[in-house]
Design a protein around this motif. Sequence first.
Motif, PDB file in Angstrom:
ATOM      1  N   THR A 264      29.778  36.031  51.519  1.00  0.00           N
ATOM      2  CA  THR A 264      30.890  36.591  52.281  1.00  0.00           C
ATOM      3  C   THR A 264      32.146  36.664  51.429  1.00  0.00           C
ATOM      4  OG1 THR A 264      29.979  35.771  54.351  1.00  0.00           O
ATOM      5  CG2 THR A 264      32.315  36.275  54.359  1.00  0.00           C
ATOM      6  N   ALA A 265      32.256  35.810  50.439  1.00  0.00           N
ATOM      7  CA  ALA A 265      33.408  35.845  49.529  1.00  0.00           C
ATOM      8  C   ALA A 265      33.177  36.770  48.344  1.00  0.00           C
ATOM      9  CB  ALA A 265      33.714  34.435  49.022  1.00  0.00           C
TER      10      ALA A 265
ATOM     11  N   LEU B 147      33.626  41.975  44.839  1.00  0.00           N
ATOM     12  CA  LEU B 147      33.021  42.972  43.958  1.00  0.00           C
ATOM     13  C   LEU B 147      33.336  44.392  44.413  1.00  0.00           C
ATOM     14  CD1 LEU B 147      29.560  41.278  43.355  1.00  0.00           C
ATOM     15  CD2 LEU B 147      31.497  41.380  41.771  1.00  0.00           C
ATOM     16  N   LEU B 148      33.642  44.557  45.689  1.00  0.00           N
ATOM     17  CA  LEU B 148      33.990  45.873  46.234  1.00  0.00           C
ATOM     18  C   LEU B 148      35.489  46.156  46.147  1.00  0.00           C
ATOM     19  CD1 LEU B 148      31.686  45.813  49.375  1.00  0.00           C
ATOM     20  CD2 LEU B 148      31.343  47.143  47.285  1.00  0.00           C
ATOM     21  N   GLY B 149      36.240  45.192  45.590  1.00  0.00           N
ATOM     22  CA  GLY B 149      37.670  45.405  45.400  1.00  0.00           C
ATOM     23  C   GLY B 149      38.539  44.996  46.579  1.00  0.00           C
TER      24      GLY B 149
ATOM     25  N   ILE C  19      40.055  38.170  51.693  1.00  0.00           N
ATOM     26  CA  ILE C  19      38.839  37.355  51.590  1.00  0.00           C
ATOM     27  C   ILE C  19      39.131  35.926  52.042  1.00  0.00           C
ATOM     28  CG2 ILE C  19      37.116  36.389  50.010  1.00  0.00           C
ATOM     29  CD1 ILE C  19      37.508  39.028  48.354  1.00  0.00           C
ATOM     30  N   ALA C  20      40.253  35.365  51.609  1.00  0.00           N
ATOM     31  CA  ALA C  20      40.630  34.012  52.024  1.00  0.00           C
ATOM     32  C   ALA C  20      40.805  33.948  53.538  1.00  0.00           C
ATOM     33  CB  ALA C  20      41.918  33.579  51.320  1.00  0.00           C
TER      34      ALA C  20
ATOM     35  N   GLU D 287      32.069  44.776  32.923  1.00  0.00           N
ATOM     36  CA  GLU D 287      32.394  46.059  33.548  1.00  0.00           C
ATOM     37  C   GLU D 287      33.911  46.179  33.755  1.00  0.00           C
ATOM     38  OE1 GLU D 287      31.734  48.171  37.857  1.00  0.00           O
ATOM     39  OE2 GLU D 287      30.106  46.912  37.091  1.00  0.00           O
ATOM     40  N   ALA D 288      34.514  45.087  34.197  1.00  0.00           N
ATOM     41  CA  ALA D 288      35.963  45.086  34.454  1.00  0.00           C
ATOM     42  C   ALA D 288      36.761  45.282  33.172  1.00  0.00           C
ATOM     43  CB  ALA D 288      36.372  43.787  35.142  1.00  0.00           C
ATOM     44  N   VAL D 289      36.413  44.532  32.111  1.00  0.00           N
ATOM     45  CA  VAL D 289      37.178  44.700  30.864  1.00  0.00           C
ATOM     46  C   VAL D 289      36.892  46.038  30.216  1.00  0.00           C
ATOM     47  CG1 VAL D 289      37.468  42.234  30.443  1.00  0.00           C
ATOM     48  CG2 VAL D 289      35.521  43.427  29.414  1.00  0.00           C
TER      49      VAL D 289
END
Length: 135
Positions: free
Chosen positions: A82-83, A88-90, A96-97, A122-124
């Motif tokens: 759930t977190a 990952l979907l942005g 989320i918290a 992927e992010a970098v």
Amino acid sequence: MIDFEKRTIVGCGLKTKERKEKPIVLSDTILPVLSDLVRTSVSRQGFVLGMNRDKFYNSFATMKKDLSIREDVRPYSSRHSTATEPELLGVSPSIIASVLRHKNYATTAKHYMDISTDKALEAVGKIDLKPREDV
């Protein structure tokens, strides 16, 4: 405790005052499952699942086997998912918290935000090192 119209569950949570007071929000995908569980519940105490701890864990083990889920996955793993999945979907970390009903985002980050090496790469990889005119 379940409000299908508002898509929430209120008044539950074991660990903190925050989790007892803040509602659990329900996604559209879980509503039919929860509705079916309520409709078919045989619990005399009003619980959604009319089963004891041993039956729950036995059923969970059967479900994992049927779905080819790793043996080491525990029921609490769904909280981790759930977190991490929304992250990952942005989805914003503060949202989320809130979904996890944490008072402090630091708790969410410390315990639930595990990003795989592939996702980190992927992010970098999205970092653009070309000179920008607006800087």
